[in-house]
Scaffold this motif. Sequence first.
Motif, PDB file in Angstrom:
ATOM      1  N   ARG A  72       0.830  -1.212   0.000  1.00  0.00           N
ATOM      2  CA  ARG A  72       0.000   0.000   0.000  1.00  0.00           C
ATOM      3  C   ARG A  72       0.864   1.262   0.000  1.00  0.00           C
ATOM      4  O   ARG A  72       0.618   2.197  -0.747  1.00  0.00           O
ATOM      5  N   ALA A  73       1.898   1.302   0.833  1.00  0.00           N
ATOM      6  CA  ALA A  73       2.785   2.473   0.882  1.00  0.00           C
ATOM      7  C   ALA A  73       3.487   2.672  -0.458  1.00  0.00           C
ATOM      8  O   ALA A  73       3.599   3.799  -0.955  1.00  0.00           O
ATOM      9  N   GLY A  74       3.941   1.586  -1.059  1.00  0.00           N
ATOM     10  CA  GLY A  74       4.580   1.684  -2.368  1.00  0.00           C
ATOM     11  C   GLY A  74       3.619   2.175  -3.436  1.00  0.00           C
ATOM     12  O   GLY A  74       3.974   3.006  -4.283  1.00  0.00           O
ATOM     13  N   ALA A  79       2.970   4.309  -9.436  1.00  0.00           N
ATOM     14  CA  ALA A  79       2.060   3.463 -10.215  1.00  0.00           C
ATOM     15  C   ALA A  79       2.598   3.380 -11.631  1.00  0.00           C
ATOM     16  O   ALA A  79       3.328   4.258 -12.083  1.00  0.00           O
ATOM     17  N   ALA A  80       2.261   2.316 -12.316  1.00  0.00           N
ATOM     18  CA  ALA A  80       2.718   2.136 -13.687  1.00  0.00           C
ATOM     19  C   ALA A  80       1.581   1.602 -14.537  1.00  0.00           C
ATOM     20  O   ALA A  80       0.750   0.820 -14.074  1.00  0.00           O
ATOM     21  N   LEU A  81       1.560   2.029 -15.773  1.00  0.00           N
ATOM     22  CA  LEU A  81       0.638   1.496 -16.758  1.00  0.00           C
ATOM     23  C   LEU A  81       1.489   1.107 -17.957  1.00  0.00           C
ATOM     24  O   LEU A  81       1.729   1.903 -18.853  1.00  0.00           O
ATOM     25  N   PRO A  82       2.014  -0.130 -17.937  1.00  0.00           N
ATOM     26  CA  PRO A  82       2.939  -0.543 -18.988  1.00  0.00           C
ATOM     27  C   PRO A  82       2.289  -0.535 -20.368  1.00  0.00           C
ATOM     28  O   PRO A  82       1.090  -0.801 -20.501  1.00  0.00           O
ATOM     29  N   GLN A  83       3.084  -0.240 -21.357  1.00  0.00           N
ATOM     30  CA  GLN A  83       2.597  -0.180 -22.731  1.00  0.00           C
ATOM     31  C   GLN A  83       2.027  -1.518 -23.182  1.00  0.00           C
ATOM     32  O   GLN A  83       1.023  -1.575 -23.862  1.00  0.00           O
ATOM     33  N   GLU A  84       2.678  -2.601 -22.747  1.00  0.00           N
ATOM     34  CA  GLU A  84       2.259  -3.917 -23.206  1.00  0.00           C
ATOM     35  C   GLU A  84       1.157  -4.531 -22.361  1.00  0.00           C
ATOM     36  O   GLU A  84       0.778  -5.666 -22.565  1.00  0.00           O
ATOM     37  N   ARG A 101      -6.307   6.136  -7.290  1.00  0.00           N
ATOM     38  CA  ARG A 101      -6.716   6.579  -5.949  1.00  0.00           C
ATOM     39  C   ARG A 101      -6.949   5.419  -4.991  1.00  0.00           C
ATOM     40  O   ARG A 101      -7.074   5.617  -3.791  1.00  0.00           O
ATOM     41  N   LEU A 102      -7.011   4.186  -5.496  1.00  0.00           N
ATOM     42  CA  LEU A 102      -7.317   3.028  -4.641  1.00  0.00           C
ATOM     43  C   LEU A 102      -6.392   2.901  -3.432  1.00  0.00           C
ATOM     44  O   LEU A 102      -6.876   2.645  -2.320  1.00  0.00           O
ATOM     45  N   PRO A 103      -5.070   3.075  -3.555  1.00  0.00           N
ATOM     46  CA  PRO A 103      -4.224   2.924  -2.371  1.00  0.00           C
ATOM     47  C   PRO A 103      -4.454   4.001  -1.309  1.00  0.00           C
ATOM     48  O   PRO A 103      -4.009   3.864  -0.182  1.00  0.00           O
ATOM     49  N   HIS A 104      -5.162   5.058  -1.662  1.00  0.00           N
ATOM     50  CA  HIS A 104      -5.409   6.161  -0.728  1.00  0.00           C
ATOM     51  C   HIS A 104      -6.753   6.026  -0.020  1.00  0.00           C
ATOM     52  O   HIS A 104      -7.070   6.817   0.854  1.00  0.00           O
ATOM     53  N   ASP A 115     -11.526  12.300  -3.961  1.00  0.00           N
ATOM     54  CA  ASP A 115     -10.925  11.422  -4.970  1.00  0.00           C
ATOM     55  C   ASP A 115     -11.411  11.806  -6.364  1.00  0.00           C
ATOM     56  O   ASP A 115     -10.615  11.924  -7.301  1.00  0.00           O
ATOM     57  N   SER A 116     -12.704  12.005  -6.499  1.00  0.00           N
ATOM     58  CA  SER A 116     -13.282  12.382  -7.798  1.00  0.00           C
ATOM     59  C   SER A 116     -12.733  13.713  -8.281  1.00  0.00           C
ATOM     60  O   SER A 116     -12.421  13.872  -9.465  1.00  0.00           O
ATOM     61  N   ALA A 117     -12.582  14.665  -7.374  1.00  0.00           N
ATOM     62  CA  ALA A 117     -12.047  15.978  -7.748  1.00  0.00           C
ATOM     63  C   ALA A 117     -10.590  15.865  -8.189  1.00  0.00           C
ATOM     64  O   ALA A 117     -10.174  16.492  -9.168  1.00  0.00           O
TER      65      ALA A 117
END
Length: 125
Positions: A72-74, A79-84, A101-104, A115-117
């Motif tokens: 959770r702290a990490g 966060a990453a969104l890999p190309q593949e 926002r999920l980890p928060h 979160d929405s804002a």
Amino acid sequence: MRLDITGLSVEVAGKRLVHDITLRAGSGRLVGLVGPNGSGKSTLLRCVYRALRPAAGTVRLDGADLHAMDARAGARMLAALPQEASTEFDFTVAEVVAMGRLPHQRGAGRASAEDSARCARALAR
């Protein structure tokens, strides 16, 4: 956020894929990894976003050892969104941004108005 990679090596199934990499990326800097196919660029990045654990060395974000942190702290720091990346689900861009926002959030709670804002501001940027 400063990224420091020191002495990083990766082994998978007994084969060394990356050996003794050291890299520093200062806060606000854009860094490109360039090299031929199979040279270890993606493997190195997988260690940075914790999809792989290095056999040796450290990955630090602002001085904190990323692999020593709980998940959770990490996730709050990186966060990453890999190309593949592939998915069998159809997500809108807004839904993908909201996942950040999920980890928060507490437990399995719903997104708050804050979160929405934050997501709306990120999308506007």
